[in-house]
Scaffold this active site. Structure first.
Site, mmCIF file in Angstrom:
data_model
loop_
_atom_site.group_PDB
_atom_site.id
_atom_site.type_symbol
_atom_site.label_atom_id
_atom_site.label_comp_id
_atom_site.label_asym_id
_atom_site.label_seq_id
_atom_site.Cartn_x
_atom_site.Cartn_y
_atom_site.Cartn_z
ATOM 1 N N GLY A 33 1.261 -0.987 -0.001
ATOM 2 C CA GLY A 33 -0.052 -0.426 -0.040
ATOM 3 C C GLY A 33 0.757 1.183 -0.088
ATOM 4 O O GLY A 33 2.705 0.987 -0.344
ATOM 5 N N ASN A 34 0.312 2.524 0.188
ATOM 6 C CA ASN A 34 0.980 3.632 0.480
ATOM 7 C C ASN A 34 0.187 4.430 1.328
ATOM 8 O O ASN A 34 -0.627 4.332 1.334
ATOM 9 C CB ASN A 34 1.188 4.479 -1.105
ATOM 10 C CG ASN A 34 -0.071 4.889 -1.678
ATOM 11 O OD1 ASN A 34 -0.880 5.920 -1.119
ATOM 12 N ND2 ASN A 34 -0.520 3.842 -2.200
#
Ligand code: CTP
Ligand code: CA
Length: 227
Positions: A33-34
Site C-alpha cells: 500500500g502507500n
C-alpha cells in the site's frame, strides 16, 4: 463554499473523482500500500458537489466520512479502481484522478499465508494499468480531465511529461520537497500546469482551500467548453 457566492456553476454536470491509496494483496493477510490519506480527493469531491455537480467518488481504503450528497464506491486494488473509473468515465463531464494508485502489483497472490524461511525474500511484481492514461485515450473535448503528479526532483519537467503523455487538461503537481505538503497532513502546496503551457504556483494552504483552487479551474474550463 461561498467563493461563487452560492451560485451553482456546475449544476447539471457529472463529476468522477478518485481518491486514497490502493492495496495490492500479497497473501490473505498482507498487502502493498502507500501513505495516501484520501483527504485531497475527498475535499475535491465535496467542493464539486457544493458547486452543483453530481459527484461519484471512487475511494481506496481510507478512514474518511463520505461528503454529504456525494455517491461513493469503495475499492481496494488498482484493478478494482480501473473497473470503477472506466465504468463512469464516458458519462462524466469532469474527471479528477487524485488517487495514489499502485504502479506494481504481485504477479500472483498466494492463497495461503506465506511462511518465513530464507534471510532474503523477493516478491515478483507486474505493472498495473495506468488508469489516468487509459482514460486520457478516451477523452473528448467536452470533458475536463485532471491528474496529479507526485515528484521529488525535476518536478516541472516530469509533471509536464505526464500532462502531455496522459492527454490531460490540467495536472496538479505535489512536490515532496515542500514542507507541509503531501501525505497525512491537512495542508498542501501545489503547482498547476495547463495543457496550453500556463503554470500557476499556489501558496501552502489547507487541503479544502487547495480543492477550491482546483475546482475554480474546472469551472473556468467547463465554461469555455460551453461558450
Ligand atoms: N495513476 C493512475 N493509474 C496508475 C498510476 C497512476 O491513474 N496505475 C494516476 C494518478 O492517479 C495520478 C497520476 O496518474 O493522477 C500520476 O501519478 P504518479 O504516481 O505521479 O505518476 P506515474 O505516471 O505513476 O509515474 P511515476 O510514479 O513513475 O512517477
Ligand atoms: Ca506512480
Amino acid at each position: 463554499r461561498d467563493f461563487f457566492n452560492g451560485a451553482l456553476p456546475l449544476r447539471g454536470k457529472k463529476a468522477l473523482v478518485s481518491a486514497g491509496p490502493t492495496y495490492e494483496a500479497i497473501d490473505p493477510v498482507r498487502f502493498i500500500g502507500n501513505h495516501s490519506s484520501g483527504k485531497m480527493g475527498f475535499a475535491i469531491a465535496e467542493t464539486l458537489q457544493n458547486l452543483g455537480a453530481e459527484v461519484i467518488l471512487i475511494s481506496g481504503p481510507t478512514h474518511l466520512p463520505t461528503p454529504p450528497g456525494v455517491y461513493r464506491t469503495d475499492v481496494v486494488s488498482a484493478s478494482d479502481m480501473l473497473s470503477a473509473c472506466s465504468k463512469h468515465f464516458d458519462q462524466s463531464d469532469i474527471i479528477v484522478m487524485s488517487a495514489a494508485v499502485a504502479d506494481y502489483t504481485p504477479l500472483e497472490v498466494s492463497d495461503q499465508k506465506i511462511k518465513k524461511k530464507d534471510e532474503t525474500f523477493q516478491i515478483p511484481l507486474k505493472k498495473t494499468t495506468d488508469i489516468l492514461a487509459s482514460l486520457g485515450k478516451r477523452k473528448t473535448n467536452e470533458q475536463t480531465l485532471i491528474g496529479f503528479a507526485l515528484e521529488t526532483n525535476d518536478e516541472l519537467a516530469h509533471a509536464k511529461d505526464k500532462l502531455i503523455r496522459k492527454n490531460l487538461d490540467y495536472i496538479v503537481l505535489n512536490s515532496m520537497r515542500d514542507i507541509g505538503a503531501g501525505f497525512a497532513v491537512d495542508t498542501n502546496k501545489v503547482t498547476v500546469l495547463e495543457r496550453n503551457g500556463g503554470i500557476t504556483y499556489f501558496e501552502l494552504k489547507d487541503k479544502k482551500a487547495v480543492a477550491q483552487d482546483i475546482c475554480q479551474l474546472v469551472v473556468s474550463h467547463q465554461s469555455t467548453i460551453n461558450s
